[in-house]
Design an enzyme around this catalytic site. Structure first.
Site, PDB file in Angstrom:
ATOM      1  CB  SER A 121      -0.846   0.062   1.271  1.00  0.00           C
ATOM      2  OG  SER A 121      -1.479  -1.137   1.524  1.00  0.00           O
ATOM      3  CG  HIS A 142      -2.522  -1.116  -3.717  1.00  0.00           C
ATOM      4  ND1 HIS A 142      -2.998   0.123  -3.379  1.00  0.00           N
ATOM      5  CD2 HIS A 142      -2.680  -1.876  -2.603  1.00  0.00           C
ATOM      6  CE1 HIS A 142      -3.405   0.118  -2.126  1.00  0.00           C
ATOM      7  NE2 HIS A 142      -3.224  -1.089  -1.632  1.00  0.00           N
ATOM      8  CD  GLU A 154      -3.814   3.101  -5.811  1.00  0.00           C
ATOM      9  OE1 GLU A 154      -4.113   4.293  -5.705  1.00  0.00           O
ATOM     10  OE2 GLU A 154      -3.236   2.464  -4.905  1.00  0.00           O
ATOM     11  CG  ASN A 193      -3.942   3.403   0.928  1.00  0.00           C
ATOM     12  OD1 ASN A 193      -5.084   3.299   1.349  1.00  0.00           O
ATOM     13  ND2 ASN A 193      -3.197   2.350   0.654  1.00  0.00           N
TER      14      ASN A 193
HETATM   15  C1  LIG Z   1      -5.483  -0.089   2.760  1.00  0.00           C
HETATM   16  C2  LIG Z   1      -5.383  -0.769   1.438  1.00  0.00           C
HETATM   17  O1  LIG Z   1      -4.085  -0.518   0.918  1.00  0.00           O
HETATM   18  C3  LIG Z   1      -6.373  -0.304   0.434  1.00  0.00           C
HETATM   19  C4  LIG Z   1      -7.767  -0.705   0.750  1.00  0.00           C
HETATM   20  O2  LIG Z   1      -8.121  -1.854   0.708  1.00  0.00           O
HETATM   21  S1  LIG Z   1      -8.781   0.547   1.168  1.00  0.00           S
HETATM   22  C5  LIG Z   1     -10.343  -0.240   1.472  1.00  0.00           C
HETATM   23  C6  LIG Z   1     -11.213  -0.218   0.268  1.00  0.00           C
HETATM   24  N1  LIG Z   1     -12.466  -0.851   0.587  1.00  0.00           N
HETATM   25  C7  LIG Z   1     -13.556  -0.150   0.907  1.00  0.00           C
HETATM   26  O3  LIG Z   1     -13.568   1.063   0.902  1.00  0.00           O
HETATM   27  C8  LIG Z   1     -14.746  -0.997   1.302  1.00  0.00           C
HETATM   28  C9  LIG Z   1     -15.992  -0.177   1.445  1.00  0.00           C
HETATM   29  N2  LIG Z   1     -17.110  -1.050   1.759  1.00  0.00           N
HETATM   30  C10 LIG Z   1     -17.787  -1.753   0.806  1.00  0.00           C
HETATM   31  O4  LIG Z   1     -17.503  -1.688  -0.389  1.00  0.00           O
HETATM   32  C11 LIG Z   1     -18.929  -2.621   1.284  1.00  0.00           C
HETATM   33  O5  LIG Z   1     -19.342  -2.168   2.544  1.00  0.00           O
HETATM   34  C12 LIG Z   1     -18.556  -4.144   1.374  1.00  0.00           C
HETATM   35  C13 LIG Z   1     -18.359  -4.708  -0.036  1.00  0.00           C
HETATM   36  C14 LIG Z   1     -17.304  -4.405   2.206  1.00  0.00           C
HETATM   37  C15 LIG Z   1     -19.688  -4.884   2.077  1.00  0.00           C
HETATM   38  O6  LIG Z   1     -20.869  -4.522   1.429  1.00  0.00           O
HETATM   39  P1  LIG Z   1     -22.282  -4.649   2.161  1.00  0.00           P
HETATM   40  O7  LIG Z   1     -23.333  -4.304   1.157  1.00  0.00           O
HETATM   41  O8  LIG Z   1     -22.261  -3.935   3.454  1.00  0.00           O
HETATM   42  O9  LIG Z   1     -22.349  -6.142   2.609  1.00  0.00           O
HETATM   43  P2  LIG Z   1     -22.793  -7.407   1.811  1.00  0.00           P
HETATM   44  O10 LIG Z   1     -24.220  -7.322   1.339  1.00  0.00           O
HETATM   45  O11 LIG Z   1     -22.437  -8.544   2.719  1.00  0.00           O
HETATM   46  O12 LIG Z   1     -21.814  -7.436   0.565  1.00  0.00           O
HETATM   47  C16 LIG Z   1     -22.074  -6.767  -0.680  1.00  0.00           C
HETATM   48  C17 LIG Z   1     -21.521  -7.623  -1.763  1.00  0.00           C
HETATM   49  O13 LIG Z   1     -20.113  -7.818  -1.590  1.00  0.00           O
HETATM   50  C18 LIG Z   1     -19.823  -9.214  -1.433  1.00  0.00           C
HETATM   51  N3  LIG Z   1     -18.760  -9.359  -0.443  1.00  0.00           N
HETATM   52  C19 LIG Z   1     -18.648  -8.722   0.737  1.00  0.00           C
HETATM   53  N4  LIG Z   1     -17.509  -9.075   1.341  1.00  0.00           N
HETATM   54  C20 LIG Z   1     -16.899  -9.964   0.530  1.00  0.00           C
HETATM   55  C21 LIG Z   1     -15.680 -10.682   0.595  1.00  0.00           C
HETATM   56  N5  LIG Z   1     -14.839 -10.569   1.633  1.00  0.00           N
HETATM   57  N6  LIG Z   1     -15.346 -11.489  -0.440  1.00  0.00           N
HETATM   58  C22 LIG Z   1     -16.173 -11.624  -1.499  1.00  0.00           C
HETATM   59  N7  LIG Z   1     -17.335 -10.956  -1.627  1.00  0.00           N
HETATM   60  C23 LIG Z   1     -17.690 -10.145  -0.612  1.00  0.00           C
HETATM   61  C24 LIG Z   1     -21.104  -9.834  -0.953  1.00  0.00           C
HETATM   62  O14 LIG Z   1     -21.160 -11.221  -1.314  1.00  0.00           O
HETATM   63  C25 LIG Z   1     -22.160  -9.024  -1.685  1.00  0.00           C
HETATM   64  O15 LIG Z   1     -22.296  -9.426  -3.027  1.00  0.00           O
HETATM   65  P3  LIG Z   1     -23.740  -9.376  -3.778  1.00  0.00           P
HETATM   66  O16 LIG Z   1     -24.311  -8.010  -3.497  1.00  0.00           O
HETATM   67  O17 LIG Z   1     -23.396  -9.596  -5.221  1.00  0.00           O
HETATM   68  O18 LIG Z   1     -24.516 -10.481  -3.159  1.00  0.00           O
END
Ligand SMILES: C[C@H](O)CC(=O)SCCNC(=O)CCNC(=O)[C@H](O)C(C)(C)COP(=O)(O)OP(=O)(O)OC[C@H]1O[C@@H](n2cnc3c(N)ncnc32)[C@H](O)[C@@H]1OP(=O)(O)O
Length: 286
Positions: A121, A142, A154, A193
């Protein structure tokens, strides 16, 4: 054109497992490495559960799940990565650990055109590149958490990375994995990030100073700005150790106060409250 069929993923934590899943679901043959048999078993279970969940939710058929599992293999010996076309390292955000892995990969991966990538990251890609004898073939790829869901990747060329490596990495990320690639320079935090971490740190400072409850901070951003999850929930999802490491790398690079981790974040890391993965962070997880 993507010419990559065999992928190695180093590390099977939440990011490594997610990346392995994305690659295997896209038809690539994927070998996953972990340091110990125990860590490998945890990673294997994580991947099985995720694919079974995808099948239960009708995203893939049971046949596709079984085919995907058939494309995944597991090892504790990086020596088995000799024939890999692409290796993606996804271990902890620790420069020394990553550097040592790149030195080993350089020794064991025998394909002369193999791409050695890091999911880092924030650690400078050039440091990992110059740890190898092929710095032109090292690049940052990334992914975002959860990797099977988030569309973005990325691509971060180091100063040493060749155009050919960037083009081949982009071809596999977009053409095979179906992700949207954006390019960023090798500067700590890259694009996402660099914007996200100061926001998460601000939310932690706000919570620490008692301005609002964790629920009100998160509801504020979910209901006021239509974010899928508020900043404290998101920090728990990413892992507080990762948030702290990324912040520290960015602070080291820029010396800007907005990247300085607040004391509460460090105390929570010290306490082992790392978020969802340890069952406790800003929120408890069953
Ligand atoms: C720090 C690093 O360097 C960089 C990063 O990673 S920064 C972080 C970036 N990520 C974000 O910002 C995440 C923001 N949050 C989200 O996008 C959503 O809240 C979330 C996808 C995590 C969960 O979504 P939410 O609607 O609350 O829950 P949920 O209904 O269980 O999941 C939505 C969909 O994602 C899928 N999903 C959730 N978590 C999953 C996982 N771990 N693996 C696979 N699929 C997943 C679900 O199966 C569902 O799919 P569907 O709608 O097709 O049935």
């Amino acid at each position: 054109m993507a010419d990559i069929a065999r992928v190695g993923v180093v590390g099977c934590g939440q990011m490594g497992a997610g990346i392995a899943e994305v690659c295997a679901r896209s038809g690539l043959e994927v070998m996953v490495a972990e340091t110990t048999g125990e860590a490998l078993e945890i990673g294997r279970t994580r991947l099985h559960n995720s694919l079974s969940k995808a099948a239960e939710r009708g995203k893939i058929t049971e046949e596709e799940r079984d085919e995907t599992l058939g494309r995944l293999s597991f090892t504790t010996d990086l020596g088995e990565f000799a024939d890999r076309d692409l290796v993606i390292e996804a271990v902890v955000e620790n420069e020394q650990v990553k550097t040592e892995i790149f030195q080993v990969l350089d020794q064991v991966v025998t394909r002369p055109d193999a791409i050695l990538a890091s999911n880092t990251s924030s650690i400078p890609l050039v440091k990992l590149a110059v740890a190898t004898s092929r710095p032109d073939q090292v690049i940052g790829i990334h992914f975002f958490n959860p990797a099977p869901v988030q569309k973005l990747v990325e691509l971060i060329p180091a100063l040493t990375t060749s155009d050919e490596t960037v083009k081949r990495a982009e071809a596999v990320v977009e053409g095979v994995l179906g992700k949207h690639a954006i390019r960023a320079q090798d500067r700590s935090g890259f694009v996402v990030n660099a914007l996200l971490i100061p926001y998460l740190l601000s939310a932690i400072r706000m919570f620490e100073s008692g301005i609002a409850s964790r629920e009100d901070i998160d509801n504020g951003m979910e209901l006021g700005c239509a974010h899928p999850m508020g900043p404290l929930k998101l920090a728990d999802l990413i892992g507080l150790d990762t948030v702290a490491s990324v912040a520290d790398s960015m602070y080291t690079e820029y010396k800007e106060p907005l990247y300085a981790a607040p004391p509460l974040l460090q105390r929570m890391v010290d306490a082992g409250r790392l978020g969802r993965k340890t069952g406790s962070g800003f929120y408890p997880y069953a």
